[in-house]
Enzyme design. Structure first.
Site, PDB file in Angstrom:
ATOM      1  N   ARG A  59       0.872  -1.172   0.000  1.00  0.00           N
ATOM      2  CA  ARG A  59       0.000   0.000   0.000  1.00  0.00           C
ATOM      3  C   ARG A  59       0.910   1.223   0.000  1.00  0.00           C
ATOM      4  O   ARG A  59       1.589   1.500   0.984  1.00  0.00           O
ATOM      5  CB  ARG A  59      -0.886  -0.022   1.257  1.00  0.00           C
ATOM      6  CG  ARG A  59      -1.862   1.141   1.343  1.00  0.00           C
ATOM      7  CD  ARG A  59      -1.325   2.324   2.070  1.00  0.00           C
ATOM      8  NE  ARG A  59      -2.358   3.339   2.241  1.00  0.00           N
ATOM      9  CZ  ARG A  59      -2.125   4.613   2.535  1.00  0.00           C
ATOM     10  NH1 ARG A  59      -0.892   5.036   2.704  1.00  0.00           N
ATOM     11  NH2 ARG A  59      -3.123   5.459   2.685  1.00  0.00           N
ATOM     12  N   THR A 111       2.036   5.211   0.034  1.00  0.00           N
ATOM     13  CA  THR A 111       1.575   6.414   0.719  1.00  0.00           C
ATOM     14  C   THR A 111       0.427   7.063  -0.045  1.00  0.00           C
ATOM     15  O   THR A 111       0.517   7.297  -1.245  1.00  0.00           O
ATOM     16  CB  THR A 111       2.736   7.424   0.828  1.00  0.00           C
ATOM     17  OG1 THR A 111       3.853   6.791   1.453  1.00  0.00           O
ATOM     18  CG2 THR A 111       2.319   8.649   1.621  1.00  0.00           C
ATOM     19  N   GLU A 112      -0.666   7.317   0.670  1.00  0.00           N
ATOM     20  CA  GLU A 112      -1.853   7.982   0.114  1.00  0.00           C
ATOM     21  C   GLU A 112      -2.437   7.225  -1.083  1.00  0.00           C
ATOM     22  O   GLU A 112      -3.091   7.812  -1.932  1.00  0.00           O
ATOM     23  CB  GLU A 112      -1.543   9.432  -0.277  1.00  0.00           C
ATOM     24  CG  GLU A 112      -0.784  10.235   0.768  1.00  0.00           C
ATOM     25  CD  GLU A 112      -1.536  10.409   2.085  1.00  0.00           C
ATOM     26  OE1 GLU A 112      -2.716  10.049   2.128  1.00  0.00           O
ATOM     27  OE2 GLU A 112      -0.935  10.915   3.050  1.00  0.00           O
ATOM     28  N   LEU A 113      -2.191   5.917  -1.147  1.00  0.00           N
ATOM     29  CA  LEU A 113      -2.639   5.062  -2.253  1.00  0.00           C
ATOM     30  C   LEU A 113      -2.144   5.570  -3.602  1.00  0.00           C
ATOM     31  O   LEU A 113      -2.799   5.351  -4.634  1.00  0.00           O
ATOM     32  CB  LEU A 113      -4.170   4.926  -2.284  1.00  0.00           C
ATOM     33  CG  LEU A 113      -4.825   4.038  -1.230  1.00  0.00           C
ATOM     34  CD1 LEU A 113      -6.297   3.813  -1.580  1.00  0.00           C
ATOM     35  CD2 LEU A 113      -4.136   2.695  -1.079  1.00  0.00           C
ATOM     36  N   TRP A 143      -5.802   8.730  -3.320  1.00  0.00           N
ATOM     37  CA  TRP A 143      -7.159   8.632  -2.764  1.00  0.00           C
ATOM     38  C   TRP A 143      -7.632   9.970  -2.194  1.00  0.00           C
ATOM     39  O   TRP A 143      -8.652  10.020  -1.516  1.00  0.00           O
ATOM     40  CB  TRP A 143      -7.254   7.515  -1.737  1.00  0.00           C
ATOM     41  CG  TRP A 143      -6.553   7.697  -0.403  1.00  0.00           C
ATOM     42  CD1 TRP A 143      -5.646   8.648  -0.043  1.00  0.00           C
ATOM     43  CD2 TRP A 143      -6.737   6.874   0.758  1.00  0.00           C
ATOM     44  NE1 TRP A 143      -5.237   8.473   1.257  1.00  0.00           N
ATOM     45  CE2 TRP A 143      -5.897   7.386   1.770  1.00  0.00           C
ATOM     46  CE3 TRP A 143      -7.514   5.757   1.051  1.00  0.00           C
ATOM     47  CZ2 TRP A 143      -5.812   6.819   3.055  1.00  0.00           C
ATOM     48  CZ3 TRP A 143      -7.436   5.196   2.305  1.00  0.00           C
ATOM     49  CH2 TRP A 143      -6.592   5.717   3.297  1.00  0.00           C
TER      50      TRP A 143
END
Length: 371
Positions: free
Chosen positions: A143, A145-147, A299
């Protein structure tokens, strides 16, 4: 059968103290540890500890049918070790259930994937070690950072041996496609892409306590019926959200804990629904098609792009200035002085750029709280 896949993000930045022009060259004391300790203790009390107790209870009551996943940044783990060890212990207890998956990310929740792939790989390797040593778990899902994802990042993640990558089910990425299927990023051969169902996720994360929302109040019966109503051939529903949704963004008196307490049984009452972790979803399903991701997708905000962190000249200048010093930090590390690179990585946390955002339109209310 459609899987419900919960993923929770746990992160705390090392907040900066007031550092003036006259401190330059005189002090390396960049971080406000008193404030860091205060905040992580408060979040542990309001969110981490009570929510982890609830999640442990749900796993036990359903005999492991309820399953979920976490991505906990290295910065958050370090702060919990220092100032909230009981919170970290409660995450370890969840790991021991066998029903909780721990994902990998960058150690310092940075945007290194966009600026320096060597630093990106180094932070991912460090985080992998931390997850293994803390939870006894070898992460197989990444995953960022911040998608944040794009084709270049996906290839790097695949090269590092991960089974799957999480991303945002942004409309401009998917077009007519559904976020409820497994995809493969264009340019990858083995990596699977699992996308966030932002509508269902935001019903919990953002709209739950909004009395102006036409669906308020959100009940478990209503929400479970929505999930059970998706297409029969949908592989999974990605409910990805910040863990601080529970107890901090949505206070306890909104009923958010009661909602989560009754949600698993309400979902399991629908025979076509089950719970799976992202790693399990990736194992059980093949990609239905490839997705082209030429530009970074995140995201955040209505645009689902990088403008929350790199949208104005001040943010871009700060990011460029920081990474311009990275060769010096590496040289100091090679000479045996690791303290500088450690401080640099704390400064690389994306939160520091987010605080400089000046967007005041559709997402202005969010950014006024984090400025």
């Amino acid at each position: 059968m459609t899987a419900v896949s919960f993923y929770f993000q746990v992160h705390q930045p090392f907040r900066l103290r007031r550092y003036t022009f006259f401190d330059i060259g005189e002090s390396q004391d960049y971080f406000d540890d008193a404030e860091n300790a205060r905040i992580v203790k408060r979040v542990a009390e309001k969110c981490y500890i009570p929510m982890n107790q609830l999640m442990h209870q749900l796993v036990t009551e359903t005999k492991g049918e309820f399953r979920c996943s976490y991505s906990i940044s290295g910065a958050a783990i370090e702060q919990m070790k220092l100032w909230a060890p009981e919170a970290l212990d409660s995450f370890v207890a969840l790991a021991d259930t066998g029903a909780v998956e721990f994902l990998c990310e960058t150690s310092h929740h940075s945007l290194a994937s966009l600026a320096d792939l060597d630093e990106f790989r180094a932070q991912v390797a460090a985080q992998k070690r931390t997850i293994r040593e803390t939870f006894g778990h070898e992460p197989v899902v990444f995953r960022n950072t911040e998608l944040v994802i794009d084709a270049r990042i996906a290839r790097a993640v695949e090269e590092m041996g991960f089974r799957a990558l999480l991303g945002e089910g942004a409309d401009h990425l998917l077009g007519w496609r559904s976020p409820h299927h497994v995809y493969r990023p264009e340019g990858c051969e083995t990596l699977k892409l699992l996308l966030r169902s932002y509508s269902f996720s935001d019903d919990i994360a953002f709209r739950f306590s909004n009395r102006g929302w036409h669906e308020w109040p959100l009940t478990t019966e209503k929400f479970s019926s929505w999930l059970a109503g998706v297409d029969e051939d949908d592989a999974f529903i990605g409910l990805f959200m910040d863990y601080e949704t529970f107890g901090k963004h949505q206070w306890a008196d909104t009923g958010i804990f009661d909602f989560m307490k009754s949600l698993p049984q309400a979902l399991l009452a629908h025979k076509r629904l089950s719970f799976r972790t992202p790693g399990e979803v990736a194992l059980q399903h093949d990609p239905v098609s490839r997705l082209s991701i030429p530009r970074p997708v995140s995201w955040a905000d209505a645009e689902r792009d990088m403008t929350a962190w790199l949208g104005n000249p001040m943010q871009r200048s700060a990011q460029e200035a920081l990474y311009a010093t990275l060769p010096t930090m590496r040289a100091l590390e090679q000479r045996g002085d690791v303290s500088w690179l450690g401080s640099w990585r704390k400064l690389s946390t994306s939160d520091h750029l987010y605080y400089m955002c000046t967007k005041w339109f559709s997402d202005g209310d969010v950014h006024t709280n984090f400025s």
